[in-house]
Scaffold this motif. Structure first.
Motif, PDB file in Angstrom:
ATOM      1  N   GLU A 142     -13.163   4.706   2.327  1.00 42.03           N
ATOM      2  CA  GLU A 142     -11.816   4.246   2.653  1.00 42.03           C
ATOM      3  C   GLU A 142     -11.063   4.117   1.333  1.00 42.03           C
ATOM      4  OE1 GLU A 142     -12.249   0.598   4.752  1.00 42.03           O
ATOM      5  OE2 GLU A 142     -13.528   1.472   6.320  1.00 42.03           O
ATOM      6  N   THR A 177      -7.508   3.279  -0.771  1.00 42.27           N
ATOM      7  CA  THR A 177      -6.218   2.590  -0.722  1.00 42.27           C
ATOM      8  C   THR A 177      -5.550   2.760  -2.077  1.00 42.27           C
ATOM      9  OG1 THR A 177      -7.092   0.943   0.826  1.00 42.27           O
ATOM     10  CG2 THR A 177      -5.036   0.403  -0.311  1.00 42.27           C
ATOM     11  N   THR A 190      -3.157   5.105   2.473  1.00 41.31           N
ATOM     12  CA  THR A 190      -4.548   4.804   2.820  1.00 41.31           C
ATOM     13  C   THR A 190      -5.166   6.067   3.409  1.00 41.31           C
ATOM     14  OG1 THR A 190      -3.965   4.019   5.037  1.00 41.31           O
ATOM     15  CG2 THR A 190      -4.080   2.368   3.277  1.00 41.31           C
ATOM     16  N   LYS A 246       0.843  -1.204   0.000  1.00 45.08           N
ATOM     17  CA  LYS A 246       0.000   0.000   0.000  1.00 45.08           C
ATOM     18  C   LYS A 246       0.878   1.253   0.000  1.00 45.08           C
ATOM     19  CE  LYS A 246      -3.821  -2.213   2.491  1.00 45.08           C
ATOM     20  NZ  LYS A 246      -3.249  -3.563   2.469  1.00 45.08           N
TER      21      LYS A 246
END
Length: 200
Positions: free
Chosen positions: A108, A110, A78, A75
């Motif tokens: 959310e 990412t 985020t 990732k």
């Protein structure tokens, strides 16, 4: 000078005294009912406008789903916050409602090398492949929503042949700058690799 007797004074006071106004409940109830009907009519018009806009945008390509194995990748960033809206790129009032993109919600985000995953509890999730990302910037207005300068993270991306601006607001607005840098860096990398591949 003539002095009135107590009896005459009482008669005079009684004649001058006005009775209290009686509330006209039928008129008041009529006004309340009229106001409720007006509000319902305005709401109905808004719903019809929303449906009409959705039918105009019915040719918009389907949203991409999150690819298998996405959660296992590294990732880059985020974010948790709110999804405000999506509009035609460069036209901050031209809201897109097709595929649930007009619904405000929690969000959310990412970001990985594969692209941008948008998870919206209670609304439609979608995925933007890295090749379809175009740019990111901070802004203060989108789809009629006005916030302080830099209060919105706006990500521009491609859906089919439609260029779209999507607006997000992080729970911590200081994160917006890092997202602008990361998305623009990822976009530059993909554009460079695509150009080099074409040149070969």
């Amino acid at each position: 000078m003539t002095t009135l007797s107590p009896t005459h004074q009482l008669y005079r006071l009684a004649a001058e005294q006005k009775s209290a106004e009686v509330t006209d409940w039928s008129a008041r109830i009529s006004w309340v009912i009229g106001l409720i009907v007006l509000i319902a009519f305005v709401y109905w018009l808004m719903r019809q406008g929303w449906k009409w806009r959705g039918s105009l945008q019915s040719g918009l390509s389907d949203l991409a789903a999150t690819p298998d194995g996405f959660a296992d990748g590294d990732k880059l960033l985020t974010l948790t916050g709110r999804y405000h809206a999506s509009t035609t790129a460069g036209q901050w009032l031209d809201r897109i409602v097709a595929h649930g993109l007009g619904t405000r919600s929690r969000v959310e985000l990412t970001l990985t090398e594969q692209g941008l995953d948008v998870v919206r509890p209670g609304a439609t999730d979608f995925f933007v492949p890295a090749a379809d990302l175009r740019e990111a910037r901070t802004d203060k207005a989108l789809a009629g929503k006005v916030l302080p300068e830099g209060g919105l993270l706006v990500i521009t991306w491609v859906l089919g042949d439609q260029l779209i601006d999507s607006g997000f607001r992080s729970d911590h607005s200081a994160e917006h700058a890092a997202w602008v840098e990361a998305v623009n860096g990822l976009t530059t990398t993909h554009l460079t690799s695509t150009t080099e591949g074409t040149a070969r």
